[in-house]
Each structure stands twice: as structure tokens, then as C-alpha cells.
Design a protein around this motif. Structure first.
Motif, PDB file in Angstrom:
ATOM      1  N   PRO A   4       0.830  -1.212   0.000  1.00  0.00           N
ATOM      2  CA  PRO A   4       0.000   0.000   0.000  1.00  0.00           C
ATOM      3  C   PRO A   4       0.857   1.252   0.000  1.00  0.00           C
ATOM      4  CG  PRO A   4       0.009  -1.038   2.168  1.00  0.00           C
ATOM      5  CD  PRO A   4       0.691  -1.995   1.244  1.00  0.00           C
ATOM      6  N   ALA A   5       0.312   2.299  -0.653  1.00  0.00           N
ATOM      7  CA  ALA A   5       1.048   3.560  -0.754  1.00  0.00           C
ATOM      8  C   ALA A   5       1.152   4.227   0.610  1.00  0.00           C
ATOM      9  CB  ALA A   5       0.353   4.491  -1.739  1.00  0.00           C
ATOM     10  N   THR A   6       2.250   4.910   0.822  1.00  0.00           N
ATOM     11  CA  THR A   6       2.478   5.612   2.082  1.00  0.00           C
ATOM     12  C   THR A   6       1.475   6.749   2.211  1.00  0.00           C
ATOM     13  OG1 THR A   6       4.819   5.091   1.876  1.00  0.00           O
ATOM     14  CG2 THR A   6       4.195   6.774   3.483  1.00  0.00           C
ATOM     15  N   PRO A   7       0.751   6.862   3.325  1.00  0.00           N
ATOM     16  CA  PRO A   7      -0.246   7.940   3.454  1.00  0.00           C
ATOM     17  C   PRO A   7       0.428   9.302   3.481  1.00  0.00           C
ATOM     18  CG  PRO A   7       0.042   6.797   5.551  1.00  0.00           C
ATOM     19  CD  PRO A   7       0.816   6.007   4.528  1.00  0.00           C
ATOM     20  N   LEU A   8      -0.292  10.277   2.955  1.00  0.00           N
ATOM     21  CA  LEU A   8       0.191  11.660   2.913  1.00  0.00           C
ATOM     22  C   LEU A   8      -0.692  12.530   3.783  1.00  0.00           C
ATOM     23  CD1 LEU A   8       1.031  12.240  -0.867  1.00  0.00           C
ATOM     24  CD2 LEU A   8       2.637  12.252   1.025  1.00  0.00           C
ATOM     25  N   GLU A  64       1.337  21.313  -2.340  1.00  0.00           N
ATOM     26  CA  GLU A  64       0.915  21.960  -1.086  1.00  0.00           C
ATOM     27  C   GLU A  64      -0.412  22.683  -1.238  1.00  0.00           C
ATOM     28  OE1 GLU A  64       4.064  24.455   0.165  1.00  0.00           O
ATOM     29  OE2 GLU A  64       5.374  22.825   0.803  1.00  0.00           O
ATOM     30  N   SER A  65      -0.759  23.101  -2.448  1.00  0.00           N
ATOM     31  CA  SER A  65      -2.045  23.760  -2.661  1.00  0.00           C
ATOM     32  C   SER A  65      -3.171  22.770  -2.909  1.00  0.00           C
ATOM     33  CB  SER A  65      -1.946  24.723  -3.848  1.00  0.00           C
ATOM     34  OG  SER A  65      -1.628  24.010  -5.038  1.00  0.00           O
ATOM     35  N   GLY A  66      -2.838  21.495  -3.164  1.00  0.00           N
ATOM     36  CA  GLY A  66      -3.854  20.491  -3.406  1.00  0.00           C
ATOM     37  C   GLY A  66      -4.310  20.382  -4.849  1.00  0.00           C
ATOM     38  N   ARG A  67      -3.661  21.130  -5.751  1.00  0.00           N
ATOM     39  CA  ARG A  67      -4.061  21.054  -7.163  1.00  0.00           C
ATOM     40  C   ARG A  67      -3.696  19.717  -7.782  1.00  0.00           C
ATOM     41  NH1 ARG A  67      -1.726  26.290  -7.329  1.00  0.00           N
ATOM     42  NH2 ARG A  67       0.047  25.441  -8.473  1.00  0.00           N
ATOM     43  N   THR A  68      -2.557  19.136  -7.392  1.00  0.00           N
ATOM     44  CA  THR A  68      -2.135  17.843  -7.902  1.00  0.00           C
ATOM     45  C   THR A  68      -1.735  16.943  -6.729  1.00  0.00           C
ATOM     46  OG1 THR A  68       0.155  18.609  -8.179  1.00  0.00           O
ATOM     47  CG2 THR A  68      -1.325  18.813 -10.086  1.00  0.00           C
ATOM     48  N   THR A  69      -1.634  15.650  -7.010  1.00  0.00           N
ATOM     49  CA  THR A  69      -1.265  14.660  -5.995  1.00  0.00           C
ATOM     50  C   THR A  69      -0.053  13.885  -6.489  1.00  0.00           C
ATOM     51  OG1 THR A  69      -3.575  14.461  -5.360  1.00  0.00           O
ATOM     52  CG2 THR A  69      -2.085  12.725  -4.623  1.00  0.00           C
ATOM     53  N   PRO A  70       0.986  13.747  -5.672  1.00  0.00           N
ATOM     54  CA  PRO A  70       2.171  12.996  -6.126  1.00  0.00           C
ATOM     55  C   PRO A  70       1.838  11.520  -6.333  1.00  0.00           C
ATOM     56  CG  PRO A  70       2.343  13.541  -3.798  1.00  0.00           C
ATOM     57  CD  PRO A  70       1.148  14.275  -4.313  1.00  0.00           C
ATOM     58  N   ARG A  71       2.571  10.908  -7.260  1.00  0.00           N
ATOM     59  CA  ARG A  71       2.359   9.493  -7.567  1.00  0.00           C
ATOM     60  C   ARG A  71       3.706   8.810  -7.727  1.00  0.00           C
ATOM     61  NH1 ARG A  71      -2.444   9.762 -12.208  1.00  0.00           N
ATOM     62  NH2 ARG A  71      -4.004  10.811 -10.921  1.00  0.00           N
ATOM     63  N   GLY A  72       3.652   7.476  -7.611  1.00  0.00           N
ATOM     64  CA  GLY A  72       4.828   6.674  -7.892  1.00  0.00           C
ATOM     65  C   GLY A  72       5.952   6.898  -6.902  1.00  0.00           C
ATOM     66  N   LYS A 111       7.948   9.448  -6.681  1.00  0.00           N
ATOM     67  CA  LYS A 111       7.954  10.803  -6.109  1.00  0.00           C
ATOM     68  C   LYS A 111       7.063  10.859  -4.883  1.00  0.00           C
ATOM     69  CE  LYS A 111      10.550  12.283  -9.466  1.00  0.00           C
ATOM     70  NZ  LYS A 111      11.969  12.590  -9.226  1.00  0.00           N
ATOM     71  N   ARG A 112       5.941  10.136  -4.917  1.00  0.00           N
ATOM     72  CA  ARG A 112       5.047  10.129  -3.750  1.00  0.00           C
ATOM     73  C   ARG A 112       5.726   9.475  -2.551  1.00  0.00           C
ATOM     74  NH1 ARG A 112      -0.637   9.687  -2.629  1.00  0.00           N
ATOM     75  NH2 ARG A 112      -0.971   8.462  -0.739  1.00  0.00           N
ATOM     76  N   GLU A 113       6.417   8.336  -2.788  1.00  0.00           N
ATOM     77  CA  GLU A 113       7.076   7.660  -1.685  1.00  0.00           C
ATOM     78  C   GLU A 113       8.164   8.535  -1.071  1.00  0.00           C
ATOM     79  OE1 GLU A 113       6.195   4.858  -0.375  1.00  0.00           O
ATOM     80  OE2 GLU A 113       4.539   4.610  -1.783  1.00  0.00           O
ATOM     81  N   ALA A 114       8.965   9.181  -1.944  1.00  0.00           N
ATOM     82  CA  ALA A 114      10.025  10.043  -1.423  1.00  0.00           C
ATOM     83  C   ALA A 114       9.450  11.234  -0.669  1.00  0.00           C
ATOM     84  CB  ALA A 114      10.912  10.510  -2.580  1.00  0.00           C
ATOM     85  N   TYR A 115       8.365  11.817  -1.205  1.00  0.00           N
ATOM     86  CA  TYR A 115       7.736  12.974  -0.555  1.00  0.00           C
ATOM     87  C   TYR A 115       7.118  12.566   0.784  1.00  0.00           C
ATOM     88  CZ  TYR A 115       4.926  17.253  -0.232  1.00  0.00           C
ATOM     89  OH  TYR A 115       4.364  18.435   0.163  1.00  0.00           O
ATOM     90  N   ALA A 116       6.457  11.391   0.809  1.00  0.00           N
ATOM     91  CA  ALA A 116       5.827  10.942   2.057  1.00  0.00           C
ATOM     92  C   ALA A 116       6.875  10.639   3.125  1.00  0.00           C
ATOM     93  CB  ALA A 116       4.967   9.710   1.773  1.00  0.00           C
ATOM     94  N   LYS A 117       7.987   9.998   2.749  1.00  0.00           N
ATOM     95  CA  LYS A 117       9.036   9.708   3.726  1.00  0.00           C
ATOM     96  C   LYS A 117       9.660  10.982   4.271  1.00  0.00           C
ATOM     97  CE  LYS A 117      10.272   5.166   1.846  1.00  0.00           C
ATOM     98  NZ  LYS A 117      11.333   4.350   1.195  1.00  0.00           N
ATOM     99  N   LEU A 118       9.860  11.975   3.400  1.00  0.00           N
ATOM    100  CA  LEU A 118      10.437  13.243   3.858  1.00  0.00           C
ATOM    101  C   LEU A 118       9.489  13.943   4.829  1.00  0.00           C
ATOM    102  CD1 LEU A 118      12.628  15.386   3.752  1.00  0.00           C
ATOM    103  CD2 LEU A 118      11.564  16.293   1.683  1.00  0.00           C
ATOM    104  N   LEU A 119       8.174  13.961   4.525  1.00  0.00           N
ATOM    105  CA  LEU A 119       7.217  14.587   5.430  1.00  0.00           C
ATOM    106  C   LEU A 119       7.141  13.835   6.755  1.00  0.00           C
ATOM    107  CD1 LEU A 119       4.286  15.507   3.006  1.00  0.00           C
ATOM    108  CD2 LEU A 119       6.048  17.000   3.916  1.00  0.00           C
TER     109      LEU A 119
END
Length: 384
Positions: free
Chosen positions: A5-9, A44-52, A54-62
Motif C-alpha cells: 500500500p502507498a504511504t499515506p500523505l 501543497e495547494s492540493g491542485r495535484t497529488t504525487p504518484r509513484g 515521487k510520492r514515496e520520497a515525498y511521504a518519507k520526507l514529510l
């Protein structure tokens, strides 16, 4: 093979809060994830959602930033039993006589100075502060787009009047100056400006020959290329921000910028260096004596313009309602075809009743009656 499962954001607002708490800019966070600052701004504005990935790297950093924030958060001071005991437990022993307390000795200890509380600004004060901060620079920038001083001043005033009409939206915007700048540029570069009478009378050019040549070179560029050049080399925006403000893709914006630089360097080879071009654009805008109206004047002008538009809309609505009511009152309830007036027609013979048959007509009728109407005679005629 099942996918993990994808890492929650966290929500978009929480993403921005975690970045700001860690004292990271959007550019720094974009470098860590491997994307552009515009992509981080969209996440950060919610216009787009990271995927793949990039999403995993962004979620781990957050997640890492959230853990660091938890570590940095001060723990609440534990309340001692002595403070809770008088309220939680009743006194079982008689009260002791109060012992005389020694008089406290006054020592000169420095008292902590309380930080002044931030004063909340009214909407008018916030608007005036924004206008005083950005209006002079915006007038100079708009002058580079139009080459006309009064048009630049009017464009900026109209943009601030529009900002005052939409002030709650502009006040919550991340870049209020960018909102006003985009509106001013759109008004200044509108094709309808050419139809105004003042365009028939040219304004005096700059006194310096170099400034005059540079301004003429800018005005020969297409409006889109000119706006891109002023935003990137004049204002100092990066390429994604310039593309977002001009409502174009990043490759198209880069192509416009390169073409504009080539056109300027073709006429002025000394400005082939972007740093030199940036300095010359700043000098050209600073050498002109451009003024901006006072903030209260702009606000009152915007309010007066809004009242006139509201009254015109009300008058048009009342006229439309009156016309509709009059039509309903006077219009017929069903369709009545119009009766065409009679006209005399010439050259047509009069209609007469049939008369008696002549001898020839009588003979022909008798002959037809005597002929056989059916039978083989009609199908196979005989030779006489």
C-alpha cells in the motif's frame, strides 16, 4: 504478486506547515525530492497529488519532518503533587498557626520585557500597505511593457482597484503582488488599448539615447515575448513562476525567452549577457519619473467604479423586467393570422357554367359508349 500500500500523505495544509516548521523553502524541498518548486507548490495547494516514486520520497520526507517536529516540541511541565493535593485531598489535621514570614528583601532583578502583540490591520490598512510597498515598482515594470507612462500608471491603479474589490481572495493569496502584477499586465497589453484616443498622440521618448534604443527594441517584440522577458530578466522570477503567470507551459516560456533575448541581442549586442540585460532594464525603469496615486484615492476610485457598475446592472435589470411585463400585458393570448386585403386581378376569363353539347360532341360520346370496355378485343387488336 501483491503491491504494497502507498504511504499515506498528510493534507495539503499540513504539508506546508511541516515544511515551514522545518525552515525549508519550496526550492530546498524540491531538491530533496527531485522535482521542481512549481510541483511542490502544486502539491501543497492540493491542485495535484504525487504518484509513484515521487510520492514515496515525498511521504518519507514529510514523515521525517513530522518526527523532528515531535522531538523539538517542548514537553508540558508535570504538575507536582503539592499543587494538586489541596484541591484533591481534604485536610485531616487541624490547621497550624501561621508562622511569621520574613519580609521579602527587594532585590533589583531585571524584569522580562513582554514582546509586543501583533496589531491586527484593518482591510483598508492592509491594502494601503500593499499598495505603498509594490505600486511604484509595478508602475516601472508596466512602463517597460507599454512605453507609455500614463498607461502604466492607469494599468496599475486598475489592477489595485480590482484587488480591492476581491480583497478577501487577494489577502489570502500566497503572492498578492503577483496577483496584482498579472492583472496590471493583462490590462496594459489588452488589444483594446490601441483604440483609445491617446494612442494617436505619442509620448516623448526617454532622454538618454541608449534608453530610447532599448525601449524601442522592447516595444518591437511580440507582447508575449516582451512580457516573458520583463518577468524573467526584469522582475527576476524563475522559469516555472514566469510560465505560471503567463499561463503557458515551461517549454513554451523558455522558447519565448530565448527568442526575445535573441531579438534584443541582434539590435544591441552589448545586452547579450543576461546580467547586463537585467541591469539595463532596471536602469531604464528607474530613470523615468513615474508616479503613483495615493492609496485612499485608488480605493475610493475602485469603490466609485463598483457603485456605478452596480447601479447600471440594477437599471438594466429594472428595464428588462419592465419590458417583459409590458410585453406580457399587451401581447395577444393566441395567434391570429392576418387577413390579406382583396385585390382586383385582370386577364383571367370569367367562370361560366357548362352549356349543351354540340352534334360532334354527342356523336363522340355515343361512339365511346358503344365501344367494348373490356375483353380480348382490347388486349389483342384486330387488323381491319
Amino acid at each position: 504478486m501483491t503491491r504494497s500500500p502507498a504511504t499515506p500523505l498528510p493534507p495539503p495544509k499540513a504539508r506546508r506547515r511541516l515544511r515551514e516548521t522545518a525552515a525549508l523553502t519550496q526550492t530546498q524541498l524540491a531538491d530533496r525530492v527531485g522535482v521542481t518548486p512549481a510541483t511542490v507548490r502544486a502539491w501543497e495547494s492540493g491542485r495535484t497529488t504525487p504518484r509513484g516514486r515521487k510520492r514515496e520520497a515525498y511521504a518519507k520526507l514529510l514523515k521525517t519532518l513530522a518526527e523532528e517536529e515531535t522531538v523539538r516540541a517542548p514537553e508540558p511541565e508535570p504538575q507536582t503533587e503539592a499543587k494538586l493535593e489541596p484541591e484533591a485531598k481534604p485536610q485531616l489535621q487541624p490547621e497550624a498557626k501561621p508562622q511569621p514570614q520574613p519580609e521579602p528583601q527587594h532585590q533589583s532583578q531585571p524584569q522580562p520585557v513582554a514582546a509586543p502583540e501583533p496589531v491586527a490591520l484593518t482591510p483598508a490598512q492592509a491594502f494601503d500597505a500593499l499598495y505603498a510597498f509594490s505600486a511604484p515598482a509595478l508602475v516601472r515594470q508596466t512602463f517597460l511593457l507599454t512605453g507609455r507612462r500614463e498607461q502604466a500608471r492607469e494599468s496599475v491603479e486598475r489592477a489595485f482597484q480590482a484587488a480591492w474589490e476581491h480583497w478577501p481572495e487577494v489577502a489570502r493569496d500566497r503572492d498578492p503582488v503577483g496577483w496584482v502584477r498579472a492583472t496590471a499586465y493583462e490590462y496594459a497589453l489588452s488589444p483594446w488599448q490601441r483604440l483609445r484616443p491617446r494612442h494617436r498622440h505619442p509620448e516623448p521618448p526617454p532622454a538618454d539615447p541608449g534608453d530610447r534604443t532599448l525601449l524601442n527594441t522592447l516595444l518591437r517584440l511580440p507582447p508575449r515575448h516582451r512580457r516573458t522577458l520583463v518577468l524573467y530578466d526584469g522582475v527576476g522570477l524563475d522559469l516555472p513562476e514566469t510560465a505560471a503567470e503567463t499561463e503557458a507551459s515551461t517549454p513554451a516560456t523558455a522558447n519565448r525567452l530565448l527568442r526575445a533575448r535573441e531579438a534584443v541581442a541582434g539590435r544591441l549586442p552589448a545586452l547579450a549577457d543576461p546580467q547586463v540585460l537585467h541591469r539595463r532594464l532596471a536602469e531604464l525603469a528607474s530613470n523615468e519619473r513615474l508616479r503613483a496615486a495615493d492609496p485612499p484615492t485608488v480605493r475610493r476610485g475602485g469603490e466609485r467604479r463598483a457603485r456605478l457598475r452596480t447601479r447600471a446592472a440594477i437599471a438594466f435589470t429594472v428595464a428588462l423586467i419592465g419590458t417583459t411585463a409590458l410585453t406580457v400585458r399587451t401581447a395577444p393570448t393566441h395567434y391570429e393570422p392576418p387577413v390579406s386585403p382583396g385585390q382586383a386581378v385582370r386577364g383571367v376569363p370569367q367562370r361560366v357554367a357548362p352549356g349543351a353539347l354540340s352534334d360532334e360532341e354527342l356523336e363522340l360520346r355515343q361512339k365511346l359508349r358503344d365501344q367494348v370496355q373490356d375483353g380480348p378485343e382490347r388486349l389483342s387488336p384486330r387488323l381491319e
